[in-house]
Design a protein around this motif. Structure first.
Motif, short mmCIF file in Angstrom:
data_model
loop_
_atom_site.label_atom_id
_atom_site.label_comp_id
_atom_site.label_asym_id
_atom_site.label_seq_id
_atom_site.Cartn_x
_atom_site.Cartn_y
_atom_site.Cartn_z
N GLY A 141 2.97 27.46 61.21
CA GLY A 141 4.57 26.67 60.34
C GLY A 141 4.41 25.70 60.41
O GLY A 141 4.26 24.43 61.27
N PHE A 142 5.75 25.22 59.52
CA PHE A 142 6.27 24.04 58.98
C PHE A 142 6.43 23.40 60.91
O PHE A 142 7.34 23.85 61.97
N GLY A 143 6.86 22.33 60.18
CA GLY A 143 7.01 21.48 62.42
C GLY A 143 6.48 19.34 62.19
O GLY A 143 6.65 18.51 61.33
N PRO A 144 5.22 19.29 62.69
CA PRO A 144 4.70 17.97 63.26
C PRO A 144 4.54 17.49 62.15
O PRO A 144 3.82 16.11 61.02
N ASP A 145 4.16 18.28 60.63
CA ASP A 145 3.52 17.15 59.41
C ASP A 145 5.20 17.06 58.10
O ASP A 145 4.97 15.83 57.74
N VAL A 146 5.72 17.76 58.99
CA VAL A 146 6.98 17.64 58.34
C VAL A 146 7.92 16.06 58.89
O VAL A 146 8.23 15.40 57.74
N ARG A 147 7.36 16.27 59.39
CA ARG A 147 8.04 14.72 60.52
C ARG A 147 6.92 13.35 60.57
O ARG A 147 7.84 12.60 59.92
N ARG A 148 6.06 14.25 60.11
CA ARG A 148 4.69 12.98 59.91
C ARG A 148 5.82 12.44 58.52
O ARG A 148 6.15 10.89 57.47
N ILE A 149 5.90 13.56 57.25
CA ILE A 149 6.09 13.03 56.07
C ILE A 149 7.35 12.23 55.96
O ILE A 149 7.16 11.23 55.04
N ASP A 150 8.38 12.97 56.35
CA ASP A 150 9.39 12.43 56.69
C ASP A 150 9.53 10.21 56.79
O ASP A 150 9.84 9.69 56.40
N LEU A 151 8.91 10.18 58.36
CA LEU A 151 8.62 8.87 58.50
C LEU A 151 7.94 7.85 57.32
O LEU A 151 8.95 7.11 57.44
N MET A 152 6.72 9.27 57.10
CA MET A 152 6.03 8.04 55.83
C MET A 152 6.85 7.86 54.47
O MET A 152 7.05 6.47 54.57
N LEU A 153 7.68 8.82 53.86
CA LEU A 153 8.15 8.42 53.24
C LEU A 153 10.17 7.57 53.28
O LEU A 153 10.23 6.80 52.51
N ASP A 154 10.42 7.31 54.47
CA ASP A 154 11.51 6.41 54.81
C ASP A 154 10.73 5.39 54.72
O ASP A 154 11.14 4.20 54.23
#
Length: 240
Positions: free
Chosen positions: A106-119
């Motif tokens: 389920g969604f979670g750790p990769d969403v947070r990682r992608i958020d950091l990368m995009l930022d």
């Protein structure tokens, strides 16, 4: 569009439901060109980026997601041969597990990682619009994340996807799907030939291409996908 992980009863605006918070902002420091490693606030490696050289006023940012068992570099390779000509800023995360979180639990750790990368990317390079793409499991994740965050992504590129499982949807991103008719890993009959009509039913514009091949992304498909992006480039991500 079925979901492999247990659905949440009340989708909310957070990583557990696939929502990204990063948004395009004016860059605060030059990000450099060529291959650039991206790290988190504590210096942990998140993935890699590729920025074309030359005087480029603004980029089209492509978030690229590798297949199961793959690497960030393999995600980058999906469009790297075409990045310079089409001023694509490529950002490729490394999944925190063997495949993407939605597929595992389920969604979670990769969403947070992608958020950091995009930022980090938004603060380093000038960006005019954002898209997400991937291959195989990465394509399924790109569709799921893209439909969840269609208010950020103008387009989704899905090369040989298996499914799409957004827990909630926002916006109306344009979608490109390709699939080999001889794919033995994710057979086209039970994947894209079922998925694409469902996407149409939900009101999404989908450019669908089958090709005489297997579980792969042929050069002509990559080229067509990038040329197709020109049709959605007019939808720019507005700066605050």
């Amino acid at each position: 569009m079925s979901e492999p992980a247990p659905p949440h009863r009340q989708p909310e605006e957070n990583p557990r439901h696939g929502r990204l918070t990063a948004r395009v902002v004016p860059p605060v420091a030059p990000g450099g060109t060529g291959l650039v490693p991206l790290t988190g606030p504590d210096g942990e490696p998140l993935g890699v980026a590729y920025a074309p050289a030359g005087a480029i006023r603004s980029y089209r940012l492509a978030l690229l997601l590798h297949g199961a068992g793959g690497t960030a570099e393999q995600g980058l390779d999906l469009l790297r041969p075409l990045a310079d000509r089409h001023r694509l800023l490529l950002v490729a995360p490394q999944a925190t597990a063997s495949s993407w979180d939605l597929i595992v639990e389920g969604f979670g750790p990769d969403v947070r990682r992608i958020d950091l990368m995009l930022d980090a990317a938004f603060r380093s390079w000038p960006v005019e619009c954002v898209l997400v793409g991937g291959f195989s499991d990465g394509a399924s994740y790109a569709l799921s994340l893209g439909l969840t965050n269609g208010d950020l992504f103008a387009a989704v590129l899905a090369f040989s996807p298996g499914f799409a499982a957004p827990m909630l949807t926002n916006g109306r991103p344009r979608i490109f799907v390709s699939h080999g008719v001889h794919d033995r890993v994710l057979p086209v009959d039970v994947c894209s030939r079922r998925l694409v009509p469902r996407l149409h039913t939900f009101g999404y514009q989908v450019d669908y291409h089958e090709f005489d091949g297997g579980h792969e992304v042929p050069a002509e498909i990559r080229q067509h996908a990038v040329e197709w992006l020109s049709s959605v480039a007019g939808r720019r991500t507005r700066l605050p």
